[in-house]
Design a protein around this motif. Structure first.
Motif, PDB file in Angstrom:
ATOM      1  N   VAL A 298       0.871  -1.174   0.000  1.00 49.50           N
ATOM      2  CA  VAL A 298       0.000   0.000   0.000  1.00 49.50           C
ATOM      3  C   VAL A 298       0.903   1.218   0.000  1.00 49.50           C
ATOM      4  CG1 VAL A 298      -1.890   1.217   1.137  1.00 49.50           C
ATOM      5  CG2 VAL A 298      -1.709  -1.275   1.344  1.00 49.50           C
ATOM      6  N   ASP A 299       0.898   1.987  -1.106  1.00 54.54           N
ATOM      7  CA  ASP A 299       1.826   3.109  -1.214  1.00 54.54           C
ATOM      8  C   ASP A 299       1.291   4.339  -0.490  1.00 54.54           C
ATOM      9  OD1 ASP A 299      -0.024   4.392  -2.862  1.00 54.54           O
ATOM     10  OD2 ASP A 299       1.060   3.966  -4.723  1.00 54.54           O
ATOM     11  N   PHE A 300       2.008   5.470  -0.632  1.00 55.29           N
ATOM     12  CA  PHE A 300       1.646   6.674   0.130  1.00 55.29           C
ATOM     13  C   PHE A 300       0.342   7.291  -0.369  1.00 55.29           C
ATOM     14  CE2 PHE A 300       4.210   7.916  -3.447  1.00 55.29           C
ATOM     15  CZ  PHE A 300       3.639   9.084  -3.913  1.00 55.29           C
ATOM     16  N   MET A 301      -0.122   6.907  -1.561  1.00 50.12           N
ATOM     17  CA  MET A 301      -1.409   7.368  -2.072  1.00 50.12           C
ATOM     18  C   MET A 301      -2.540   6.404  -1.696  1.00 50.12           C
ATOM     19  SD  MET A 301      -0.831  10.236  -3.636  1.00 50.12           S
ATOM     20  CE  MET A 301      -2.211  10.459  -4.743  1.00 50.12           C
ATOM     21  N   ARG A 302      -2.225   5.412  -0.872  1.00 47.90           N
ATOM     22  CA  ARG A 302      -3.162   4.367  -0.439  1.00 47.90           C
ATOM     23  C   ARG A 302      -3.540   3.424  -1.583  1.00 47.90           C
ATOM     24  NH1 ARG A 302      -1.620   6.927   3.374  1.00 47.90           N
ATOM     25  NH2 ARG A 302      -2.700   7.265   5.348  1.00 47.90           N
ATOM     26  N   TYR A 303      -2.727   3.391  -2.634  1.00 43.90           N
ATOM     27  CA  TYR A 303      -2.973   2.467  -3.744  1.00 43.90           C
ATOM     28  C   TYR A 303      -2.332   1.128  -3.407  1.00 43.90           C
ATOM     29  CZ  TYR A 303      -2.467   0.237  -8.309  1.00 43.90           C
ATOM     30  OH  TYR A 303      -2.490  -0.660  -9.346  1.00 43.90           O
ATOM     31  N   ASP A 304      -3.102   0.038  -3.613  1.00 41.20           N
ATOM     32  CA  ASP A 304      -2.533  -1.280  -3.366  1.00 41.20           C
ATOM     33  C   ASP A 304      -2.529  -2.095  -4.649  1.00 41.20           C
ATOM     34  OD1 ASP A 304      -4.858  -3.320  -3.447  1.00 41.20           O
ATOM     35  OD2 ASP A 304      -5.646  -1.760  -2.116  1.00 41.20           O
ATOM     36  N   THR A 305      -1.706  -3.130  -4.680  1.00 36.92           N
ATOM     37  CA  THR A 305      -1.552  -3.943  -5.881  1.00 36.92           C
ATOM     38  C   THR A 305      -2.384  -5.217  -5.839  1.00 36.92           C
ATOM     39  OG1 THR A 305       0.400  -4.953  -4.890  1.00 36.92           O
ATOM     40  CG2 THR A 305       0.771  -3.099  -6.371  1.00 36.92           C
ATOM     41  N   GLY A 306      -3.273  -5.332  -4.879  1.00 42.60           N
ATOM     42  CA  GLY A 306      -4.127  -6.504  -4.790  1.00 42.60           C
ATOM     43  C   GLY A 306      -3.992  -7.216  -3.462  1.00 42.60           C
ATOM     44  N   VAL A 307      -4.695  -8.319  -3.333  1.00 42.14           N
ATOM     45  CA  VAL A 307      -4.843  -9.013  -2.057  1.00 42.14           C
ATOM     46  C   VAL A 307      -4.172 -10.378  -2.095  1.00 42.14           C
ATOM     47  CG1 VAL A 307      -6.559 -10.113  -0.546  1.00 42.14           C
ATOM     48  CG2 VAL A 307      -6.959  -7.809  -1.408  1.00 42.14           C
ATOM     49  N   LEU A 308      -3.503 -10.712  -0.989  1.00 39.72           N
ATOM     50  CA  LEU A 308      -3.057 -12.075  -0.747  1.00 39.72           C
ATOM     51  C   LEU A 308      -4.088 -12.726   0.173  1.00 39.72           C
ATOM     52  CD1 LEU A 308      -0.947 -14.405  -0.754  1.00 39.72           C
ATOM     53  CD2 LEU A 308       0.069 -13.294   1.257  1.00 39.72           C
ATOM     54  N   ALA A 309      -4.722 -13.805  -0.309  1.00 35.49           N
ATOM     55  CA  ALA A 309      -5.713 -14.520   0.495  1.00 35.49           C
ATOM     56  C   ALA A 309      -5.211 -15.934   0.763  1.00 35.49           C
ATOM     57  CB  ALA A 309      -7.054 -14.572  -0.228  1.00 35.49           C
ATOM     58  N   VAL A 310      -5.265 -16.347   2.012  1.00 38.10           N
ATOM     59  CA  VAL A 310      -4.733 -17.644   2.434  1.00 38.10           C
ATOM     60  C   VAL A 310      -5.810 -18.402   3.206  1.00 38.10           C
ATOM     61  CG1 VAL A 310      -2.997 -18.810   3.856  1.00 38.10           C
ATOM     62  CG2 VAL A 310      -2.369 -16.790   2.517  1.00 38.10           C
ATOM     63  N   GLU A 311      -6.003 -19.659   2.834  1.00 33.68           N
ATOM     64  CA  GLU A 311      -6.889 -20.545   3.588  1.00 33.68           C
ATOM     65  C   GLU A 311      -6.034 -21.525   4.391  1.00 33.68           C
ATOM     66  OE1 GLU A 311      -9.622 -22.337   0.884  1.00 33.68           O
ATOM     67  OE2 GLU A 311     -10.824 -20.503   0.684  1.00 33.68           O
ATOM     68  N   VAL A 312      -6.459 -21.805   5.617  1.00 37.32           N
ATOM     69  CA  VAL A 312      -5.669 -22.598   6.564  1.00 37.32           C
ATOM     70  C   VAL A 312      -6.393 -23.921   6.846  1.00 37.32           C
ATOM     71  CG1 VAL A 312      -4.480 -22.598   8.786  1.00 37.32           C
ATOM     72  CG2 VAL A 312      -4.967 -20.417   7.628  1.00 37.32           C
TER      73      VAL A 312
END
Length: 411
Positions: free
Chosen positions: A228-242
């Protein structure tokens, strides 16, 4: 009172797919310094060093040197601080001229020189401003104890049912960007597992922003946005199932992976984990510190503005002439002055033209004030000559005010 808590190299961040600096050596240094400076600053923050400002910013000098800049081909040269004046807002500054070839060195040598340079800049500031140097020595030792790597981990977040918990663990890589992995464990810590590493933003503030996105969407599924950069832009989500194996081990399945940055990192000059192919020849790792003498004499041109309505030929010529004031002839002319620093600048004004001199503590302020209306009537050659004449007139006024010898000719 403020306290000294941050030592950083400029630029502090940049793009993933392009250099942070055009100069390859400076680019490699700035990126590698990102994590080392964060580790140094974290240790320094614990020391509570009182000072008027909280940051020391280190600027890398690339390109052509100024006439009076110290150049040494076999070592990195650090000048700290670059200003005699007491800094009451903003940041302290240090300047660094890197030894050529830094980008091609082994990572271990690069890390050592980055830490030595950062510590030299902090040491110079401590000597000049009367700070406790021992605390900076402890900060350096803390970086060495961490093997030159900055790491940060978030607090644990517990899943529904309170059987599992997760946290983000970050490290800063030599390319200047972070790497994040999810650590997941049972509530009692008896079993644990980690996800693959994902690219994160460059700063610890970015790490904290990413960690705040961590959430359990179900009792056995956790998600986070690693970058999450300083403009609050993110490159997507890492989702993990346990899942839990019959033996009690935790098994992770990454069901969603963030989009990697659009291009490979702009730092491919060496494989950081495979250095066997790099030449074993010794490299010039020495670092030389220059702490300014508060009693030394200096002519300090600082530019001017605004340029609105001021012919470009006038102010560009004036800036070129300002550069000539840093040569040895002008230094010798100013050396007998009773005031250590001569600071020269220009202002574009709407009032009549004038030359201004003002004496401060340890400094003479000299200023050319020019109304653009008269300059706009000149062609480019005449405007350039006007800049020469204006500066020559100012230097003659300074000579008379300070009772110095005739000033050298402007070139």
């Amino acid at each position: 009172m403020a306290r000294m808590r941050i030592v950083e190299v400029y630029p502090m961040s940049g793009f993933w797919d392009r250099p942070w600096l055009d100069d390859p050596d400076g680019d490699a240094f700035a990126k590698l310094a990102r994590g080392i400076c964060d580790a140094y600053s974290e240790a320094l923050d614990d020391e509570h060093v009182p000072h008027s400002v909280g940051t020391l910013r280190i600027f890398l000098r690339t390109g052509e040197p100024s006439p009076r800049e110290v150049l040494v081909n076999d070592r990195t040269v650090v000048r700290s601080p670059v200003s005699w004046d007491k800094v009451r807002e903003g940041f302290e500054a240090a300047g660094v001229r890197l030894v050529p070839g830094f980008a091609s060195w082994r990572l271990a040598d690069q890390r050592r020189v980055v830490l030595d340079t950062v510590h030299a800049a902090a040491t110079g500031l401590a000597r000049f401003r009367g700070l406790d140097q021992i605390v900076f020595d402890r900060a350096r030792a803390a970086v060495e104890a961490r093997d030159f790597e900055f790491t940060w981990a978030s607090d644990w977040t517990t899943a529904r049912g309170r059987r599992l918990r997760a946290r983000c663990v970050f490290r800063t890589a030599p390319d200047g960007f972070g790497r994040m992995k999810l650590e997941i464990s049972t509530a009692d810590g008896s079993a644990a597992a980690s996800s693959s590493e994902q690219v994160a933003w460059t700063t610890v503030e970015g790490f904290r922003r990413a960690a705040r996105t961590l959430r359990w969407t179900a009792a056995h599924r956790v998600e986070v946005a690693p970058s999450v950069d300083f403009m609050r832009y993110d490159t997507g989500v890492l989702a993990v199932e346990v899942e839990t194996s019959p033996s009690g081990a935790l098994l992770l399945r990454e069901v969603e992976i963030p989009g990697v940055f659009s291009a490979p990192p702009a730092f491919p000059r060496q494989p950081f984990d495979e250095e066997a192919d790099l030449p074993p020849n010794p490299v010039p790792t020495a670092v030389e510190l220059i702490v300014p003498d508060p009693d030394a004499r200096e002519i300090r041109p600082v530019g001017g503005g605004p340029t609105n309505g001021i012919p470009e030929a006038w102010w560009q010529t004036l800036h070129e002439l300002f550069g000539s004031l840093e040569d040895e002839a002008w230094a010798a002319w100013w050396a007998p002055s009773s005031v250590p620093v001569l600071e020269i600048q220009w202002y574009g004004v709407s009032s009549p033209d004038r030359m201004v001199l003002r004496k401060g503590k340890g400094k003479l302020y000299a200023r050319i004030e020019r109304n653009g209306a008269g300059l706009r009537a000149l062609d480019a050659e005449e405007a350039a000559q006007a800049a020469h004449d204006d500066l020559a007139k100012l230097m003659r006024i300074i000579q008379q005010r300070m009772r110095l010898a005739d000033p050298p000719p402007l070139r």
